[in-house]
Design an enzyme around this catalytic site. Sequence first.
Site, PDB file in Angstrom:
ATOM      1  N   GLU A  64      -3.641   7.443  -3.871  1.00  0.00           N
ATOM      2  CA  GLU A  64      -3.512   6.180  -3.143  1.00  0.00           C
ATOM      3  C   GLU A  64      -3.452   5.004  -4.110  1.00  0.00           C
ATOM      4  O   GLU A  64      -4.253   4.920  -5.034  1.00  0.00           O
ATOM      5  CB  GLU A  64      -4.707   6.019  -2.199  1.00  0.00           C
ATOM      6  CG  GLU A  64      -4.634   4.791  -1.310  1.00  0.00           C
ATOM      7  CD  GLU A  64      -5.920   4.620  -0.485  1.00  0.00           C
ATOM      8  OE1 GLU A  64      -5.939   5.028   0.682  1.00  0.00           O
ATOM      9  OE2 GLU A  64      -6.901   4.077  -1.026  1.00  0.00           O
ATOM     10  N   TYR A  78       0.857  -1.189   0.000  1.00  0.00           N
ATOM     11  CA  TYR A  78       0.000   0.000   0.000  1.00  0.00           C
ATOM     12  C   TYR A  78       0.890   1.235   0.000  1.00  0.00           C
ATOM     13  O   TYR A  78       1.880   1.297   0.734  1.00  0.00           O
ATOM     14  CB  TYR A  78      -0.875   0.002   1.254  1.00  0.00           C
ATOM     15  CG  TYR A  78      -1.651   1.280   1.501  1.00  0.00           C
ATOM     16  CD1 TYR A  78      -2.995   1.398   1.129  1.00  0.00           C
ATOM     17  CD2 TYR A  78      -1.046   2.382   2.120  1.00  0.00           C
ATOM     18  CE1 TYR A  78      -3.700   2.572   1.352  1.00  0.00           C
ATOM     19  CE2 TYR A  78      -1.747   3.557   2.346  1.00  0.00           C
ATOM     20  CZ  TYR A  78      -3.078   3.642   1.963  1.00  0.00           C
ATOM     21  OH  TYR A  78      -3.774   4.804   2.184  1.00  0.00           O
TER      22      TYR A  78
END
Lengths: 389, 292
Positions: free
Chosen positions: A196, A108
Amino acid sequence: MNLMEYQGKELFRRCGIPVPRSQHCKTPDDVAAFIEKNPGKWVVKAQVLMGGRGKAGKIKFATNAQEGRTVAREIMATPMPPNRQNPKGEAINSLLVEETVEIEKEAYCAITVDRATKKPSVIVTRFGGMDVEEVHEQHPESFKYHFVDTAIGYWPFVGRGLAFGAELDNGYRKQFPAIVAGMYDLFFRYGAKLVEINPLVLTKDGRVVAADAKIEIDDDGLFRHPEFKEWQAVLPLDEDEKLASEAGLGIRNFRRFGGTVGTMANGAGLAMGTMDAVKNAGGEIANFLDVGGGADAQRVRNCYELVVNHTAAKVLFINIFGGITRGDEVAKGIVTAMKETTSRKIPLVIRLTGTNEVEGRRILAEAGMTPVETMDEGAKRAVELAAGA
Amino acid sequence: MSIYLDKNSKVFVQGITGSEGSYHTGRMLAYGTKIVGGVTPGKGGQKTTHGLPVFNTVKECIEATGATHQCIFVPPAGAGDALLEAYEAGVRFSVCITEGVPVHDMLKVAGTTPGMRIIGPNCPGLVSPGQSLVGIMPGHVFKEGNVGLISRSGTLTYEVVDGLTRAGLGQSTCVGIGGDPIIGTTFVDCLREFAKDPQTKALVLCGEIGGSDEEEAAAFIKQHLSHMPIVAFIGGRNAPPGKSLGHAGAIISGSFGTPQSKVSAFQAAGVPVADRPSQIPELLKERMAARV
């Protein structure tokens, strides 16, 4: 403004962030035609802003054109089911057909605006591919942060340090600094509040690709990016935001709740405080409404009609404390709005003080309206009227 | 004494000939603020309706007038530019009223203006009652005294100040720090100044949901200001989880940002939190009496 995956990935491509090969499609026939021309293993993904597409069955695989058409039909047959954040669900109007990638690892990575340090913050964890809030609960120690000094900007040492610090698999290390460089470029070039990638996939053949894209563009910076107008037109519009823009308010200035006491105040803080006061007086709030600065007759009328026509309000509590908003102008606005409106009439409770309050109160009194003295008194009277009405 | 602003502070207005700039310049002058001129590019050499000199650039303005405090009333696209122009010209104090400044402009400004005290943006300004007012606050609700006030809101500040004044509690300085995600001056910045100010004997903090500024203020108070009577208020306790709070934002702040987190942080620091603005004067008087 939140972007859909295909829009986000278009920005990724422009900024040199590797993404799987893909095609944005509007119909099942488009999906079939694309796969016909490009044989292989494809994944078909619903293009929506809501999360939880996989669990909702809105991401499916296809290995030939016929299969592509079938899964596309299945995905588009029903909207995204509601969840807590989106109680109305979301319509599916397009699909992304994307090359399937063989996953070795999932990580991530995000860049966001950190309020406390007033810097862009790069966030990395080796746990990708799941809900990031869950990761935060289960593996809080896995998150590594770097707050970028904007005067220095992004340099590869930042990405290297994060990759080591977050203990990313060795396969990530060579490509990771350049991917973060692309994200940082995107963050500034388009005025993003959030960039993101979840998951950032390390493939079995050693590539690092962004398998998903979540981008939020700062609404206050949109005027610099007229190119987003086209994308904005296809994004689902929040109904409260739509109503607010139609009434000439900022999109964050109006939000509805189920109660019977309508509220209208100038300034977000006072508008929140007014809601709190109504709740403290035992009432149920119909809405949040910040009328903004310079409330003239047209603006007040629009706001009145917004509340009367779109909420269950039985009474409207107008709470004005004048700073940049002048009391006499608001008073004139209220009097004119009530004269001119063709919508149904509900009782008003008015509290008006601050800049030009004496003149404002005189105008209201001449029109037969008696303002209350304090916010608590106004909230109490509004709640009583709503209960009795 | 007071913080940041006193009767000798020389103020210039950026955007002085615009409608809001001009209107509020008049109000500030009426309050007694020492406004010495303003800047509107292209109108240099003219005089405002108040008789003040207009300059084309910040540099010309401060060289001619000796102004030290900037007050900005320009549209959102020009606010970052106005701040940086002032910084380059040597100005080290600025109040930015403008709402809707792109967050990236503030990231750049915050990262490149060391030593500059910026109040706002998206703020109502500040006032040292009886001395000077910079911004858009309604001067008549303030009264000179010993209570310092810091607030993230504009109109809610007037509400709270009005209550204090009616209860006989005057103020040393009231600072509206602004409601944007990136602001120049935080609660803690103001607390450090108030801690040094002999006039300030008590404090009121008006926070609201989002961010972690209140939690940091509570920690600072616990460590450095436990001797001072302080009362807090948190606006928006009945607001739903904010739509503007992004996914990654929630990670950084963790449980921070909720009203519960802020209320318990203040309580842990021994600071009572008022349920409604009207309770603030009473609570503050109780705290002040307890310390005597």
